[in-house]
Design an enzyme around this catalytic site. Sequence first.
Site, PDB file in Angstrom:
ATOM      1  N   HIS A   1      -1.170  -4.350  -6.469  1.00 32.60           N
ATOM      2  CA  HIS A   1       0.194  -4.407  -6.997  1.00 32.60           C
ATOM      3  C   HIS A   1       0.167  -5.004  -8.411  1.00 32.60           C
ATOM      4  O   HIS A   1      -0.716  -5.795  -8.744  1.00 32.60           O
ATOM      5  CB  HIS A   1       1.077  -5.306  -6.132  1.00 32.60           C
ATOM      6  CG  HIS A   1       1.484  -4.711  -4.829  1.00 32.60           C
ATOM      7  ND1 HIS A   1       2.372  -3.674  -4.731  1.00 32.60           N
ATOM      8  CD2 HIS A   1       1.132  -5.037  -3.557  1.00 32.60           C
ATOM      9  CE1 HIS A   1       2.566  -3.369  -3.460  1.00 32.60           C
ATOM     10  NE2 HIS A   1       1.826  -4.185  -2.727  1.00 32.60           N
TER      11      HIS A   1
ATOM     12  N   CYS B   1      -0.698   0.397  -2.392  1.00 31.38           N
ATOM     13  CA  CYS B   1      -0.665  -0.360  -1.147  1.00 31.38           C
ATOM     14  C   CYS B   1      -0.258   0.550   0.017  1.00 31.38           C
ATOM     15  O   CYS B   1      -1.038   1.394   0.435  1.00 31.38           O
ATOM     16  CB  CYS B   1       0.240  -1.580  -1.291  1.00 31.38           C
ATOM     17  SG  CYS B   1      -0.033  -2.838  -0.015  1.00 31.38           S
TER      18      CYS B   1
END
Length: 509
Positions: free
Chosen positions: A462, A357
């Site tokens: 994630h 991310c």
Amino acid sequence: MTAVCVMVLGTTSGAGKSWLTTALCRHYARQGLKVAPFKAQNMSNNARVVAPTLHRLRGSLPPEGADAPWGGPAAHRGGEIGSAQYFQSLAARAEPDVRMNPLLLKPEADTHSQVVLMGEVSRALSDMPWRGRSDKVWPAIAAALDALRAENDVVVIEGAGSPAEINLHASDIVNMRVARHAQARCLLVTDIDRGGAFAHLYGTWALLPEDERALIKGFVLNKFRGDAGLLAPAPQMLQDLTGVPVVATLPMWWQHGLPEEDGVFDDRTRAAGAVKKTIAVIAWPRISNLDEFQPLKNVPGVRLVWARTPADCAGADWIVLPGSKSTAADLQWLRAQGLDQAVAGHAAKGGAVLGICGGLQVLGEALIDTHGIDGNAPGLGLLPLVTAFDADKTVRRTTAAFATLTGPWAALSGVRASGYEIHHGQTAQHPAMAAKGDIAREVMPGLAWQNAAGHVLGCYLHGLFEDPAVLQALFGARVPTLETVFDGLADFLQTHVEPGVLDDLIRKN
């Protein structure tokens, strides 16, 4: 049905509220009861994406299609909740729901947080002074709790910090205001390893108004080392002063397997056995979703290190750049520490680098912010990518398969992984670099890219290390499942709580 509410309060942050709430959720679920967790307000950059829900709270949301008073869309299509409540819902064998954590504060700077109400970012609330926010959000909080109470046998509520912060009591929306609203049966837990436990318990109790003291049904001593018999006569003396018994003395337990809500890992929590692989995770100031690395702590032969200096990266097999709530600021910190050179040097030697991310964004050539979301900055230049921050936030669960990878990440080729996305950034190939032939290999459509040499991988997904297929591919390992962890917590609690206490807490008068 109207649920009985059990609430876990703490004398301080870090006393053990989150794991105790999780253990209670699993304990009552194992009794065949319908259970839900609840925390009115959580401050954490560890967040999870929950599935869309059709629940609409009467009086807390405007008509479908209208603008919500806090500035977000009215329709519920899922959103973010704190990771602790996500795990607690799984422990309760319940579907995670935004009502379980109606207000989430995600710190972006020392004096500012992004406010997420009922799963959605509210710019209006984010810009509002903290003390003026309580009255605005309380109706939604109360409605969320009441809806859960109407649907469950037991609601296990987690407080925040301490309930006796007298400067905050008048604007409280997470501790005793919730306890009074639900007439919750409260446990007050303290970390005895810090010292001063009996003073913490007595002082917290003494600072509460009399009607709120009456809601406290038991004290819990957490993280005790040694012979519990040596505590006498203090527990009885405390009961004589307050009328509240010590109902549990819980031994220190480092390796219970549940992610620490805002904690870090260290050698005391390292999995046993010879170290075969060292993974250094960059611990920048605004790290987010650090709990997703918990499964790596349980992989035999893997050691995790928080890297705050270049020396912490020395000897690492992998360097991981994790998520960040303030990517540009954390990138500036990275450079100030000299960690940018450590990462670049590791990559230059062919060492494995993984960005997740915000970490993916940092690995690229540039961060471009035209909406005032995060900030502009040149990246580390390890991937020929550019990230533009969008005003809208991507929040979704995702399942996708890796294409063919090379280098240290080759084992992920063809692996189908499930996880979640939470990001403003939108990342793409740098056009000028592509024109010169420097192209990042897109190994997961719109989600993951690898450099030509194969050792640098960036991914928006994630939760990779929570996927059994990913762990099996990378390490050939199986780790304890969450179900095993939850049952272990409940077993531990049952062993150390005084007989009958857990049943008495939910017995209807």
